[in-house]
Design an enzyme around this catalytic site. Structure first.
Site, short mmCIF file in Angstrom:
data_model
loop_
_atom_site.label_atom_id
_atom_site.label_comp_id
_atom_site.label_asym_id
_atom_site.label_seq_id
_atom_site.Cartn_x
_atom_site.Cartn_y
_atom_site.Cartn_z
N CYS A 91 0.98 -1.19 -0.19
CA CYS A 91 -0.06 -0.12 0.02
C CYS A 91 0.88 1.43 -0.08
CB CYS A 91 -0.90 -0.20 1.31
SG CYS A 91 -1.92 1.43 1.46
N HIS A 135 -9.35 -3.30 -1.95
CA HIS A 135 -8.30 -2.79 -1.00
C HIS A 135 -8.78 -1.02 -1.13
CE1 HIS A 135 -3.76 -1.69 -0.37
NE2 HIS A 135 -4.32 -0.50 -0.44
N GLU A 136 -8.94 -0.42 -2.15
CA GLU A 136 -9.45 0.85 -2.27
C GLU A 136 -10.66 1.29 -1.32
OE1 GLU A 136 -6.94 2.76 -2.81
OE2 GLU A 136 -5.68 1.30 -4.02
N HIS A 139 -9.98 1.40 2.16
CA HIS A 139 -9.44 2.78 2.49
C HIS A 139 -10.43 3.65 2.78
CE1 HIS A 139 -4.83 2.69 2.15
NE2 HIS A 139 -5.28 2.09 0.97
NI NI Z 1 -3.46 1.39 -0.02
#
Ligand code: NI
Length: 168
Positions: A91, A135-136, A139
């Site tokens: 990341c 993954h995003e 976030h």
């Molecule tokens: Ni990331």
């Protein structure tokens, strides 16, 4: 073109839940442009708005060099395959190129979002693309890879982060 500094764990912006976008105006278009520039410069295959300190539900993803970056506003995952895959993930906000941890993700997902033109989009993603979108979206929900790995890998990653940041 503006390349913005990427917030680094444990920056509080990475732990916040972000706000739904209700209008696509010039400010948002500028944010999107800056996110794409920042992602490309890093380089990375995805970036969430809170990684540059903007607490909005906007992510950009670009897993394929041949195509434009995909912009996802207010994205939601409406279906996850039961079939999962564990793979190493890094990341841009977690000591990039130095720390990666194993994260289990659904191999395929269905995503609903609004694109940069204000149109509703819905699509199926798989493999690396599905992993990057998950993954995003993590976030913008205040989660990073070390929240998604095993207790053992989290412990090792945090120790390494602490050492690298001179806090050890
Ligand atoms: Ni990331």
């Amino acid at each position: 073109m503006a390349i913005l500094p990427i917030r680094v764990y444990p920056d509080p912006a990475l732990k916040e839940k972000t706000r739904v976008v209700d209008s696509i105006d010039d400010d948002l278009r500028k944010l999107i442009k800056n996110m794409i520039d920042t992602m490309r410069a890093a380089p990375g295959i995805g970036l969430a708005a809170n990684q540059i300190g903007v607490l909005k539900r906007v992510v950009v993803v670009d897993v394929d060099d041949d195509e434009d970056a995909m912009v996802l506003i207010n994205p939601e995952i409406t279906w996850y395959s039961e079939e999962r895959e564990e793979n190493e993930e890094g990341c841009l906000s977690v000591y990039p190129d130095k720390i990666s941890v194993n994260v289990s993700r659904s191999l395929r997902i269905i995503v609903k979002a609004v694109n940069e033109h204000g149109e509703d989009v819905e699509f199926e993603a798989e493999g690396l693309f599905a992993r990057a979108v998950q993954h995003e979206i993590d976030h913008i929900n205040g989660k990073v890879i070390i929240d998604r790995t095993s207790a053992e890998e989290r412990r090792i990653a945090l120790r390494e982060l602490t050492e690298q940041m001179g806090m050890g």
